[in-house]
Design an enzyme around this catalytic site. Sequence first.
Site, PDB file in Angstrom:
ATOM      1  N   CYS A   1      19.479  71.782 -31.060  1.00 16.00           N
ATOM      2  CA  CYS A   1      20.683  71.634 -30.240  1.00 16.00           C
ATOM      3  C   CYS A   1      21.510  72.910 -30.272  1.00 16.00           C
ATOM      4  O   CYS A   1      22.264  73.142 -31.231  1.00 16.00           O
ATOM      5  CB  CYS A   1      21.496  70.433 -30.726  1.00 16.00           C
ATOM      6  SG  CYS A   1      22.998  70.175 -29.779  1.00 16.00           S
TER       7      CYS A   1
ATOM      8  N   CYS B   1      25.282  72.386 -30.294  1.00 12.24           N
ATOM      9  CA  CYS B   1      25.795  71.930 -31.597  1.00 12.24           C
ATOM     10  C   CYS B   1      25.838  73.070 -32.610  1.00 12.24           C
ATOM     11  O   CYS B   1      26.808  73.218 -33.348  1.00 12.24           O
ATOM     12  CB  CYS B   1      24.898  70.834 -32.174  1.00 12.24           C
ATOM     13  SG  CYS B   1      24.469  69.534 -31.025  1.00 12.24           S
ATOM     14  N   ASP B   2      24.781  73.855 -32.668  1.00 10.21           N
ATOM     15  CA  ASP B   2      24.613  74.776 -33.799  1.00 10.21           C
ATOM     16  C   ASP B   2      24.714  76.262 -33.435  1.00 10.21           C
ATOM     17  O   ASP B   2      24.728  77.107 -34.327  1.00 10.21           O
ATOM     18  CB  ASP B   2      23.246  74.518 -34.463  1.00 10.21           C
ATOM     19  CG  ASP B   2      23.185  73.115 -35.070  1.00 10.21           C
ATOM     20  OD1 ASP B   2      24.247  72.605 -35.482  1.00 10.21           O
ATOM     21  OD2 ASP B   2      22.094  72.530 -35.112  1.00 10.21           O
TER      22      ASP B   2
END
Length: 338
Positions: A155, A158-159
């Site tokens: 992701c 997300c990261d």
Amino acid sequence: MELFKSLDLNKEHKEDVKIENIEKVKCLIIGSGPAGYTAAIYAARSNLKPVLYTGLQMGGQLMTTTDVENYPGYPDGVTGPGMMEDFKKQAERFGADIRFGIATDADFSGKTHKVTIDDSKTIEADAVIIATGATAKYLGLEAESRYAGMGVSACATCDGFFYKGKDVAVVGGGDTAAEEATYLAGLCRKVYLIVRRDVLRASKAMQQKVMNTSNIEILWKHQAIDLFGENGVEGVTLVKEKGTPREEIVKLQIDGFFLAIGHTPNSEVFKRFINTDPTGYIITIPGTSKTNIPGVFAAGDVQDPVYRQAVTAAGSGCTAAIDAERYLSESHTEIPSK
Ligand SMILES: Cc1cc2nc3c(=O)[nH]c(=O)nc-3n(C[C@H](O)[C@H](O)[C@H](O)COP(=O)(O)OP(=O)(O)OC[C@H]3O[C@@H](n4cnc5c(N)ncnc54)[C@H](O)[C@@H]3O)c2cc1C
């Protein structure tokens, strides 16, 4: 309320009697990620007395991550498991009945919806909220689990932030990979796009975007076979032009390894009745959580091929609970006593 149908203890041959373990509930929620727990909070506060089955992964996908820094309300960030424990506590505070169990079958052919739990119990529900999420696909390398949370991610949204100014690789050749590579290019120093074939499957527009981004380098006909590094990912081992006379092993220094080869929505159990797209994402009526079956709603990643974030999942869990409450009040169904 537990109902044991067809059970007559006075019968001589008890072993011949089929015992059906049936429970009637008003609102059944399947899944314990941000979507399921949020639906449970709203449904419990609307007096729908929700029963939630957690599935194998209690807390959902965020149980596999350390830092969540983009969920509103946690200015200092929070761990994935810590955040999901907060969600669970909040749902329980309002009386949601949270149970461990897996939905193994469903029958949405009648007015009352039936869901089988653990192949052993039937829940009859007036309204069902499916919040079973989606599972990211991985290549299947042993190194992916060895470096989980230590440089491997599925992701970018997300990261990506954790790799600001660093070098990363993205695996994949479709729209998702092109999008993730472009997103990471805005944060990272260099992005290698690892493509198995000599073409991208991404749309022409996305291909153009990738080609026009100076810090993305496409590695055509490359396949990742391993990762290396002492305390986290420090590089990826690739095989170039596999199976040809020009086959060669290439080692690349990177800090992050992003998979962008797709997700599998966890909708298999419901597909007999619920419409899905070709990938398996549940189709909902735009702007609502309504599926093609009245009284069955879907929330979170299982119906979201685009955003797949905790906050969007939670938002759609709220939508599903409100839709369920309105459906139930319109259909005047009886509230079962618990
Ligand atoms: C490593 C990682 C890091 C991430 N980091 C972030 C981040 O920092 N910020 C962010 O916003 N998002 C992040 N995400 C994405 C986020 O986790 C998802 O978007 C979100 O969890 C989706 O919520 P959901 O409730 O739809 O589904 P999920 O969280 O996937 O939960 C699905 C639930 O359904 C249950 N289930 C599945 N099948 C069944 C069944 N048959 N019967 C019963 N239950 C079932 C599972 O046990 C699980 O509890 C990350 C994802 C991953 C994998």
